[in-house]
Motif scaffolding. Structure first.
Motif, PDB file in Angstrom:
ATOM      1  N   ASN A 266       0.804  -1.224   0.000  1.00 50.63           N
ATOM      2  CA  ASN A 266       0.000   0.000   0.000  1.00 50.63           C
ATOM      3  C   ASN A 266       0.838   1.276   0.000  1.00 50.63           C
ATOM      4  N   GLU A 267       0.407   2.227  -0.800  1.00 48.12           N
ATOM      5  CA  GLU A 267       1.040   3.538  -0.778  1.00 48.12           C
ATOM      6  C   GLU A 267       0.629   4.303   0.478  1.00 48.12           C
ATOM      7  N   LYS A 268      -0.619   4.146   0.891  1.00 54.09           N
ATOM      8  CA  LYS A 268      -1.129   4.747   2.114  1.00 54.09           C
ATOM      9  C   LYS A 268      -1.638   3.632   3.023  1.00 54.09           C
ATOM     10  N   PRO A 269      -1.355   3.724   4.324  1.00 53.62           N
ATOM     11  CA  PRO A 269      -1.781   2.645   5.228  1.00 53.62           C
ATOM     12  C   PRO A 269      -3.289   2.562   5.377  1.00 53.62           C
ATOM     13  N   ARG A 270      -3.771   1.348   5.508  1.00 57.67           N
ATOM     14  CA  ARG A 270      -5.170   1.098   5.819  1.00 57.67           C
ATOM     15  C   ARG A 270      -5.245   0.329   7.131  1.00 57.67           C
ATOM     16  N   LYS A 271      -6.435   0.248   7.701  1.00 50.62           N
ATOM     17  CA  LYS A 271      -6.643  -0.483   8.942  1.00 50.62           C
ATOM     18  C   LYS A 271      -7.505  -1.713   8.688  1.00 50.62           C
ATOM     19  N   ALA A 272      -7.189  -2.803   9.372  1.00 49.34           N
ATOM     20  CA  ALA A 272      -8.069  -3.968   9.350  1.00 49.34           C
ATOM     21  C   ALA A 272      -9.400  -3.571   9.974  1.00 49.34           C
ATOM     22  N   ALA A 273     -10.481  -4.156   9.478  1.00 49.31           N
ATOM     23  CA  ALA A 273     -11.805  -3.734   9.938  1.00 49.31           C
ATOM     24  C   ALA A 273     -12.737  -4.936  10.084  1.00 49.31           C
ATOM     25  N   VAL A 274     -13.738  -4.784  10.927  1.00 50.10           N
ATOM     26  CA  VAL A 274     -14.785  -5.800  11.050  1.00 50.10           C
ATOM     27  C   VAL A 274     -15.599  -5.807   9.763  1.00 50.10           C
ATOM     28  N   GLY A 275     -15.857  -6.981   9.223  1.00 49.61           N
ATOM     29  CA  GLY A 275     -16.627  -7.105   8.002  1.00 49.61           C
ATOM     30  C   GLY A 275     -17.783  -8.064   8.160  1.00 49.61           C
ATOM     31  N   ASP A 276     -18.936  -7.669   7.680  1.00 48.21           N
ATOM     32  CA  ASP A 276     -20.120  -8.518   7.782  1.00 48.21           C
ATOM     33  C   ASP A 276     -20.244  -9.357   6.509  1.00 48.21           C
ATOM     34  N   TYR A 277     -19.337 -10.310   6.364  1.00 48.14           N
ATOM     35  CA  TYR A 277     -19.313 -11.177   5.186  1.00 48.14           C
ATOM     36  C   TYR A 277     -19.675 -12.608   5.588  1.00 48.14           C
ATOM     37  N   TYR A 278     -20.375 -13.292   4.714  1.00 54.27           N
ATOM     38  CA  TYR A 278     -20.843 -14.644   5.017  1.00 54.27           C
ATOM     39  C   TYR A 278     -19.692 -15.567   5.397  1.00 54.27           C
ATOM     40  N   ILE A 279     -18.622 -15.541   4.630  1.00 55.01           N
ATOM     41  CA  ILE A 279     -17.510 -16.475   4.856  1.00 55.01           C
ATOM     42  C   ILE A 279     -16.848 -16.242   6.211  1.00 55.01           C
ATOM     43  N   LEU A 280     -16.955 -15.035   6.747  1.00 55.73           N
ATOM     44  CA  LEU A 280     -16.378 -14.739   8.058  1.00 55.73           C
ATOM     45  C   LEU A 280     -17.273 -15.203   9.194  1.00 55.73           C
ATOM     46  N   ASN A 281     -18.570 -15.292   8.928  1.00 61.73           N
ATOM     47  CA  ASN A 281     -19.538 -15.557   9.991  1.00 61.73           C
ATOM     48  C   ASN A 281     -20.185 -16.941   9.941  1.00 61.73           C
ATOM     49  N   CYS A 282     -19.911 -17.703   8.889  1.00 66.97           N
ATOM     50  CA  CYS A 282     -20.666 -18.951   8.701  1.00 66.97           C
ATOM     51  C   CYS A 282     -20.156 -20.108   9.559  1.00 66.97           C
ATOM     52  N   THR A 283     -18.967 -19.977  10.122  1.00 68.96           N
ATOM     53  CA  THR A 283     -18.449 -21.026  11.012  1.00 68.96           C
ATOM     54  C   THR A 283     -17.765 -20.362  12.206  1.00 68.96           C
ATOM     55  N   GLU A 284     -17.374 -21.195  13.160  1.00 72.50           N
ATOM     56  CA  GLU A 284     -16.720 -20.691  14.366  1.00 72.50           C
ATOM     57  C   GLU A 284     -15.209 -20.561  14.208  1.00 72.50           C
ATOM     58  N   TYR A 285     -14.657 -20.949  13.063  1.00 69.87           N
ATOM     59  CA  TYR A 285     -13.209 -20.951  12.893  1.00 69.87           C
ATOM     60  C   TYR A 285     -12.682 -19.545  12.605  1.00 69.87           C
ATOM     61  N   PRO A 286     -11.487 -19.217  13.109  1.00 73.49           N
ATOM     62  CA  PRO A 286     -10.915 -17.889  12.833  1.00 73.49           C
ATOM     63  C   PRO A 286     -10.838 -17.649  11.326  1.00 73.49           C
ATOM     64  N   SER A 287     -11.325 -16.495  10.886  1.00 72.22           N
ATOM     65  CA  SER A 287     -11.439 -16.233   9.452  1.00 72.22           C
ATOM     66  C   SER A 287     -11.079 -14.786   9.145  1.00 72.22           C
ATOM     67  N   ILE A 288     -10.402 -14.598   8.011  1.00 74.94           N
ATOM     68  CA  ILE A 288     -10.128 -13.256   7.516  1.00 74.94           C
ATOM     69  C   ILE A 288     -10.476 -13.193   6.031  1.00 74.94           C
ATOM     70  N   LEU A 289     -10.812 -11.998   5.571  1.00 74.09           N
ATOM     71  CA  LEU A 289     -11.097 -11.772   4.157  1.00 74.09           C
ATOM     72  C   LEU A 289     -10.142 -10.699   3.654  1.00 74.09           C
ATOM     73  N   CYS A 290      -9.337 -11.060   2.656  1.00 74.25           N
ATOM     74  CA  CYS A 290      -8.325 -10.159   2.121  1.00 74.25           C
ATOM     75  C   CYS A 290      -8.806  -9.546   0.809  1.00 74.25           C
ATOM     76  N   GLU A 291      -9.077  -8.256   0.821  1.00 75.26           N
ATOM     77  CA  GLU A 291      -9.348  -7.512  -0.404  1.00 75.26           C
ATOM     78  C   GLU A 291      -7.982  -7.048  -0.921  1.00 75.26           C
ATOM     79  N   CYS A 292      -7.510  -7.665  -1.986  1.00 76.01           N
ATOM     80  CA  CYS A 292      -6.108  -7.526  -2.383  1.00 76.01           C
ATOM     81  C   CYS A 292      -5.808  -6.286  -3.216  1.00 76.01           C
ATOM     82  N   GLY A 293      -6.807  -5.481  -3.476  1.00 79.43           N
ATOM     83  CA  GLY A 293      -6.621  -4.268  -4.259  1.00 79.43           C
ATOM     84  C   GLY A 293      -7.892  -3.923  -5.006  1.00 79.43           C
TER      85      GLY A 293
END
Length: 233
Positions: free
Chosen positions: A166-193
């Motif tokens: 990144n040219e400018k820093p961003r912060k990780a954020a809470v996201g209301d996405y199905y893949i993050l919430n559909c199971t109890e396992y630790p999950s992250i979603l990477c928007e790569c650009g």
């Protein structure tokens, strides 16, 4: 358990060395799971979209997000497998996860959930690309659900993204996405650009940058597992 860890300040140097040595050809599409599990850790990589759902498209070239997601996911799988992780892909080709003739978003997402549950992973990494109406908006960003461990992984990957991509820093954020919430396992979603940014699209469509993104994700999550194993997490 043996790990290879790379400190944040050496990531850029390490990336240059690795990217100069490794081939940029995509991993064979037929490979779904790793045959190695040397460190006992399982990671599910979810390549977002697929089949009739191509996701967003590049503003200049019309490249489908789903194709870029899959390529980055396979590079990430390669680096994880080489370093002893057991890897499961929710999809290994351009098709939808649920297969079949008629595409159903609901069934596709349910198939992803079932794949995660079957793997019982230590981490889920969902790979995506972003879009925004303003073409100047750029940068990779990581989202997580509400779990402390998910936030730890997301914050670490975001830190590496900021350092390497990144040219400018961003912060990780809470996201209301199905893949993050559909199971109890630790999950992250990477928007790569952002494929809505011509400059970032021109990077994301290249194999070398796709592998750079994948290697950055790998080094970040590897550092978290390393710190946990050594009592620093």
């Amino acid at each position: 358990m043996a790990f290879i860890t790379i400190k944040k300040k050496t990531v850029i140097i390490a990336l240059a060395i690795v990217l100069a040595l490794v081939a940029v050809a995509a991993t064979a599409a037929s490979v779904i799971t790793s045959t190695r599990a040397d460190n006992g850790i399982t990671i599910v990589i979810d390549a977002g979209h697929g089949g009739a759902d191509g996701g967003v498209v590049g503003v200049s070239t019309g490249t489908k997000e789903s194709d870029i997601n899959l390529s980055i996911s396979k590079y990430l799988m390669k680096h994880l497998q080489k370093n002893g992780y057991n890897v499961v892909l929710t999809r290994s080709d351009a098709g939808a996860v649920n297969g079949g003739i008629k595409y159903s978003k609901r069934e596709d997402m349910r198939a992803r959930k079932n794949a995660v549950r079957a793997a019982a992973p230590d981490l889920v990494v969902s790979v995506h690309c972003n879009s925004y109406p303003v073409s100047s908006v750029k940068g990779a960003q990581v989202f997580f659900a509400t779990s402390a461990l998910g936030e730890k992984f997301a914050s670490t990957v975001q830190s590496y993204f900021n350092e390497v991509l990144n040219e400018k820093p961003r912060k990780a954020a809470v996201g209301d996405y199905y893949i993050l919430n559909c199971t109890e396992y630790p999950s992250i979603l990477c928007e790569c650009g952002f494929l809505s940014s011509p400059a970032e699209e021109n990077l994301l469509i290249t194999a070398s940058y796709q592998e750079k993104v994948a290697y950055t994700i790998y080094t970040a999550i590897n550092s978290v597992f390393y710190s946990q194993t050594n009592g620093n997490g």
